[in-house]
Design an enzyme around this catalytic site. Sequence first.
Site, PDB file in Angstrom:
ATOM      1  N   GLU A 149       3.391  11.223  10.178  1.00 26.29           N
ATOM      2  CA  GLU A 149       3.464  10.669   8.823  1.00 26.29           C
ATOM      3  C   GLU A 149       2.097  10.300   8.258  1.00 26.29           C
ATOM      4  OE1 GLU A 149       6.466   7.569   8.882  1.00 26.29           O
ATOM      5  OE2 GLU A 149       8.030   9.074   8.648  1.00 26.29           O
ATOM      6  N   CYS A 156     -14.453   3.545   3.981  1.00 27.39           N
ATOM      7  CA  CYS A 156     -15.662   3.232   4.759  1.00 27.39           C
ATOM      8  C   CYS A 156     -16.859   4.016   4.220  1.00 27.39           C
ATOM      9  CB  CYS A 156     -15.419   3.546   6.229  1.00 27.39           C
ATOM     10  SG  CYS A 156     -15.496   5.306   6.596  1.00 27.39           S
ATOM     11  N   GLU A 306      13.294  13.427  11.547  1.00 25.42           N
ATOM     12  CA  GLU A 306      13.782  12.093  11.921  1.00 25.42           C
ATOM     13  C   GLU A 306      14.876  11.676  10.951  1.00 25.42           C
ATOM     14  OE1 GLU A 306      10.837   9.001  12.088  1.00 25.42           O
ATOM     15  OE2 GLU A 306       9.316  10.324  12.912  1.00 25.42           O
ATOM     16  N   TRP A 314      13.722  -1.506   8.599  1.00 25.89           N
ATOM     17  CA  TRP A 314      12.577  -1.822   7.731  1.00 25.89           C
ATOM     18  C   TRP A 314      12.959  -1.888   6.262  1.00 25.89           C
ATOM     19  CZ3 TRP A 314      12.220   2.363   4.608  1.00 25.89           C
ATOM     20  CH2 TRP A 314      12.603   3.609   5.136  1.00 25.89           C
TER      21      TRP A 314
HETATM   22  C1  GAL Z   1       9.263   6.839  10.698  1.00 19.02           C
HETATM   23  C2  GAL Z   1       8.265   6.945  11.828  1.00 19.02           C
HETATM   24  C3  GAL Z   1       8.909   6.619  13.162  1.00 19.02           C
HETATM   25  C4  GAL Z   1       9.720   5.360  13.052  1.00 19.02           C
HETATM   26  C5  GAL Z   1      10.735   5.514  11.956  1.00 19.02           C
HETATM   27  C6  GAL Z   1      11.615   4.320  11.768  1.00 19.02           C
HETATM   28  O1  GAL Z   1       8.671   6.646   9.470  1.00 19.02           O
HETATM   29  O2  GAL Z   1       7.708   8.230  11.882  1.00 19.02           O
HETATM   30  O3  GAL Z   1       7.903   6.507  14.139  1.00 19.02           O
HETATM   31  O4  GAL Z   1       8.873   4.287  12.799  1.00 19.02           O
HETATM   32  O5  GAL Z   1      10.065   5.720  10.747  1.00 19.02           O
HETATM   33  O6  GAL Z   1      12.494   4.464  10.681  1.00 19.02           O
END
Ligand code: GAL
Length: 666
Positions: A149, A156, A306, A314
């Site tokens: 991602e 810098c 994913e 989150w």
């Molecule tokens: C993605 C990330 C993963 C994990 C996932 C959780 O954005 O690539 O490593 O953090 O979110 O939802």
Amino acid sequence: MEHTQLLHGGDYNPEQWLDRPDILEQDLQLMKKAHVNVVTLGVFSWSLLEPEEGVYHLDWLADIIHRLYQHGIHTILATPSAARPAWMAKKYPEVRRVRPDRVRELYRRRQNYCYSSPLFREKVRAVDEQLARRFGQDPAVILWHISNEMGGDCHCPLCQAEFRRWLQHRYGSLEALNKAWNSRFWSHDFSDWEEIESPAPQGEDCLQGLTLDWKRFVSDRHIDFFRFERDVIRAIVPQAKFTANLMYRFHDIDYHDLARELDVVSWDNYPTWHKATETVEQTALDTAMMHDLFYSLKGKPFLMMESSPSFTNWQPVSKQKRPGVAMLSALQAVAHGSDSVCYFQWRASRGGEEKFHGAVIGHDGREDARPFRETAQVGAALEQLAPATGTSRPRQAAIVHDWPNMWALEGSAGPRNAGLGYWKELACHYNALARAGITVDFVGQDSSLEGYGLVVVPMLYLLREEFAQKLCDFARQGGTVVVSEWTGVVDESDLCWLGDTPHGLTRLLGLRRTEIDGMYDGEFRRCLPVEGAVPALPATRAGVLCEVAALEESDPAQVLLTYTEDYFAGCPAVAVHRFGQGRAYYLASRFEPKFYDALYASLTREAGLQPASPWPLPKGVLATRRDGLLFLQNCNDSPVSVSGVELPGYGTAVWADRDGSLQRLL
Ligand code: GAL
């Protein structure tokens, strides 16, 4: 990467469990039960791969890759560059990013390396070479996953110097740069390249040409970093194939540019299902829009790298997918062109930031838990859908989504600085087309328009001359173009086009913009159809931004809807204009959803675009096509019937075209 089956699996982080061989063994057994055929390994493994500078431990990874492979599970192997070890951050501060306020970060989190640091690149090269030498020829490894991602920016001194070099290359002279940025205004002329700095909260933040170029530069830096890692591996493994995992509505990288460097596009899909403010169908459409974007980037199947089998941790509120929604969303990805359904992560972490993130196996380790059961069901369905693997999608309609335009549009002051709603504008058009069962691609200004019947141009504020020409040619040859408000305003440097606007499109549209008005939230102007106008469109309300347009004198558009209120009364709100063999629609504002449904029902028919489903569909049922396959998905939680077929709540049915008739596949 050749595969004849849809991929099913996901991020596997066994480095957390190396002291628990019983758990690693159970993982293997449960992967078999869940029909897993691929895992992604190594995404954040650097501290274990190189625990001390120059000391590499790869045996643990080799053991896992090979044990999985013996059981028919392939590996997508990631490079570990997204999270560097603490020893490196301490010893070499230059690998840590500098924030816009010029403060260098401490060691923290991930995805925050300086992509310009030569030292960081050397460290990445060294570890990537180790992986490439060890696994490059391994039949278990089917794809390389570069970093994770990619995004964000670094301010810098190394990046400042790179930025100046990038500007010198782009403009050649300070005179050209000052002209492109219109720096004379407020006395901002630059007389030495060293005077130029990246935008900062305590520094330059109002020179919009500079801000736009900084975004272009940052995007180019990420792509350069991707290329660097890819080429390190390619030098050792010439036949290797590469992906990078992209993100929802992502801002920082021009994905049209990045996609040219990838062999396969992949993306991470985390919708917030069951929001209080949205139906499941609306969330599904929002997700579908992303799937379609990621398919379009290369015009070929992508991977869903994913997703969560249950929920995330989150988002403001973590809501579980209701029973059946995991299947609905997994098959939705396939329906829109994904060749995989993959999850983050296989087994829930015991500690750290993501311990409460959904996983296929929870802390209880039970296979009778819902996420595991539903994942296993998805795996079985994907095996039945093997004929979908690698199939493409019909070309019907294209929506223009262009990164420099989005950056310029959102970075510009006026006519609305809050709530411009660029993505909402895209969704107005997308949702109506998707509900009508039309396959939608997203194109940039460099894309070819060949093969499309309809091109939608929503808020293309930054419109390049050549693209305006391309749109006119497209219509002249019989295509239909829809142009929304706030299009054709500036050139690629964010300099306002002089003369009539939408620039380059006034003859195509048969009108020109004369004014634009920002509207408060909740403020609308009523619009009514002109009597006898064809097509007949419904009355609606205009909001967000309202344009006033004047018809061209010699070859005017035909007005379909007019504003009825205020000094706008009688001005065109919607118009159509024949141009060559085709036609162009002009929308002066953002209207209500039902208006777009009616507009696209009529103009897709007129443009001869076939809806995916041969049958009328109940509300909340979405239809999509991959070549030879028809998918129907019921986004309602209750059953519906379509042409005698009972679709349960959140159910999916798939048909294959065989010898001219549809045969049920799932
Ligand atoms: C993605 C990330 C993963 C994990 C996932 C959780 O954005 O690539 O490593 O953090 O979110 O939802």
